[in-house]
Every structure is written in structure tokens, then in C-alpha cells.
Write a protein that holds these residues in place. Structure first.
Motif, short mmCIF file in Angstrom:
data_model
loop_
_atom_site.label_atom_id
_atom_site.label_comp_id
_atom_site.label_asym_id
_atom_site.label_seq_id
_atom_site.Cartn_x
_atom_site.Cartn_y
_atom_site.Cartn_z
N LEU A 187 -2.62 6.06 -6.33
CA LEU A 187 -3.82 6.62 -5.70
C LEU A 187 -4.83 5.53 -5.37
O LEU A 187 -5.45 5.54 -4.31
CB LEU A 187 -4.46 7.67 -6.62
N HIS A 188 -4.98 4.57 -6.26
CA HIS A 188 -5.91 3.47 -6.03
C HIS A 188 -5.46 2.60 -4.86
O HIS A 188 -6.27 2.22 -4.01
CB HIS A 188 -6.07 2.62 -7.28
N ALA A 221 -3.53 3.46 -2.38
CA ALA A 221 -3.61 4.22 -1.13
C ALA A 221 -5.06 4.36 -0.65
O ALA A 221 -5.31 4.32 0.56
CB ALA A 221 -2.99 5.61 -1.32
N ASN A 222 -5.98 4.53 -1.57
CA ASN A 222 -7.39 4.75 -1.22
C ASN A 222 -8.29 4.04 -2.23
O ASN A 222 -8.91 4.70 -3.08
CB ASN A 222 -7.71 6.26 -1.19
N PRO A 223 -8.40 2.72 -2.15
CA PRO A 223 -9.13 1.97 -3.18
C PRO A 223 -10.61 2.31 -3.29
O PRO A 223 -11.22 2.08 -4.33
CB PRO A 223 -8.93 0.51 -2.78
N ASN A 224 -11.20 2.87 -2.26
CA ASN A 224 -12.63 3.17 -2.30
C ASN A 224 -12.94 4.60 -2.72
O ASN A 224 -14.10 4.96 -2.88
CB ASN A 224 -13.27 2.89 -0.94
N ASP A 225 -11.91 5.41 -2.91
CA ASP A 225 -12.12 6.79 -3.35
C ASP A 225 -12.57 6.82 -4.81
O ASP A 225 -12.22 5.94 -5.60
CB ASP A 225 -10.84 7.62 -3.21
N GLN A 226 -13.30 7.86 -5.15
CA GLN A 226 -13.73 8.05 -6.54
C GLN A 226 -12.51 8.36 -7.40
O GLN A 226 -11.60 9.08 -6.99
CB GLN A 226 -14.72 9.19 -6.63
N LYS A 227 -12.50 7.81 -8.58
CA LYS A 227 -11.41 8.04 -9.53
C LYS A 227 -11.43 9.50 -9.99
O LYS A 227 -12.48 10.01 -10.38
CB LYS A 227 -11.59 7.10 -10.72
#
Length: 70
Positions: free
Chosen positions: A8-9, A11-17
Motif C-alpha cells: 500500500l505504501h 503504491a500510494n506513498p503519500n496516502d494516510q496510513k
């Protein structure tokens, strides 16, 4: 679960965990954890572990990560 978090990180490193506890008790989380536990049980059986013991370990692992009882 660590590999899922890493994927997940990446694929989308700026998304909230995502919240781990919310995920673990969600229908998607329970399905993911159950599937992972059962896949490990199958691998354990192929490696020579008694099928009942392998499935019991998988059930206990699923219960631990989802807060359910065995």
C-alpha cells in the motif's frame, strides 16, 4: 500484514496510513487475515505438519489478529 502495508505504501506513498485495528476487524481485514492464515496452514501441511495441528495454528493466528475466539 507487513507485506500488505508495504504494498500500500509503495503504491500510494503519500496516502494516510490505515488504522491497523480498524482493518483487522473489518470484513476485508478478516478475509485477508483468514486467507493468509489458511495459506500458511496449507504450506505447513505440505511441509509435513499434521493437518489438524496446522489448521488449529491457523485458526489461533486468525483469532489473535482479529480479536476473535477459537
Amino acid at each position: 500484514m507487513a507485506f500488505l502495508g508495504l504494498a500500500l505504501h509503495i503504491a500510494n506513498p503519500n496516502d494516510q496510513k490505515p488504522d491497523e485495528m480498524e482493518f483487522a476487524i473489518s470484513p476485508e481485514g478478516i478475509a485477508f487475515i483468514t486467507g493468509s492464515s489458511n495459506a500458511w496452514a496449507k504450506a505447513d501441511i505440505v511441509a509435513g505438519t499434521d493437518p489438524q495441528k496446522a489448521q488449529a495454528a491457523a485458526d489461533q493466528t486468525t483469532a489473535f489478529y482479529t480479536g476473535q475466539t477459537v
